[in-house]
Design an enzyme around this catalytic site. Structure first.
Site, short mmCIF file in Angstrom:
data_model
loop_
_atom_site.label_atom_id
_atom_site.label_comp_id
_atom_site.label_asym_id
_atom_site.label_seq_id
_atom_site.Cartn_x
_atom_site.Cartn_y
_atom_site.Cartn_z
CG ASP A 90 -2.04 -0.96 1.19
OD1 ASP A 90 -1.96 -1.91 0.40
OD2 ASP A 90 -3.02 -0.77 1.95
CE LYS A 152 -5.14 2.04 2.93
NZ LYS A 152 -3.95 1.44 3.58
CE LYS A 181 -6.68 -1.40 2.93
NZ LYS A 181 -5.31 -1.84 3.23
#
Length: 220
Positions: A90, A152, A181
């Site tokens: 991430d 995300k 996400k």
């Protein structure tokens, strides 16, 4: 059929997170069969060892939480995390470069990390609380061009976390080109279910255990 636990990246990213906290995180992830644990790079080897006999994956953050370091540093950090056993990365988008409209820099930053980790999953954190609607759309388009696997919403370290409005905007922009996400502020079963209904593919939260406890009470 997936159940809510299969969507959760069980998260511990505070600067005060200890080895004991990581051990607890991994035990909880195994108990509830969460999709992954999300940890800072230093704890990847420990998490990998603790989860060795389970199906729970290890996710590591890169360029966290500001995203403002050199691309070469993010690449090194990502490679190190993968070498230590991370299954997913991430990374934080370079927000300052996006706001400077230096879109080539934003693109190469993401592209180079993706190239460095090969077929491992890359999620790019936009930090939506810092971006305008047009900036979110532009960031999504760059993520698609750079072959990111997920977009995300947030680090959880800024002014606010995920919003349904932003998730819907991201989905409309990327369509099926990338997964989403939602992260930041997902603390209850009701909120988690709303994001799943909106079409997110993963939930990043530190409240996974309490969400599962709520679910168990609801089903009992």
């Amino acid at each position: 059929m997936k159940t809510i636990n299969n969507y959760i990246d069980h998260t511990a990213l505070k600067p005060t997170t200890s080895q004991k906290d990581i051990k607890t995180l991994c035990e909880e992830a195994k108990q509830h069969r969460f999709y992954s644990v999300c940890v800072n790079g230093h704890y990847v080897p420990l998490a990998k060892a603790l989860l060795a006999k389970s199906n729970v994956k290890v996710c590591a953050v890169v360029g966290f939480p500001l995203g403002a370091m050199a691309t070469e540093v993010k690449v090194f950090e990502a490679k190190k995390a993968i070498a230590d056993g991370a299954d997913e990365i991430d990374m934080v988008l370079n927000i300052g470069m996006l706001k400077s409209e230096n879109f080539v820099n934003v693109y190469t930053d993401i592209r180079d990390v993706k190239l460095a980790i090969g077929n491992k999953v890359l999620k790019v954190i936009l930090e939506i609380s810092e971006l305008s609607k047009n900036e979110i759309i532009k960031a999504c388009q760059i993520c698609l061009d750079a072959k990111a696997d997920f977009i995300k919403t947030s680090t959880g370290f800024s002014k606010s976390g995920a919003t349904l409005t932003a998730v819907k905007m991201i989905r409309k922009t990327v369509k099926k080109g990338a997964k989403i996400k939602a992260s930041g502020g997902i603390k209850t079963l009701e909120v988690a279910e709303k994001y799943l209904e909106a079409g997110v593919d993963r939930l990043g939260c530190s409240a996974g255990v309490s969400i599962m406890e709520e679910l168990q009470k609801k089903n009992s």
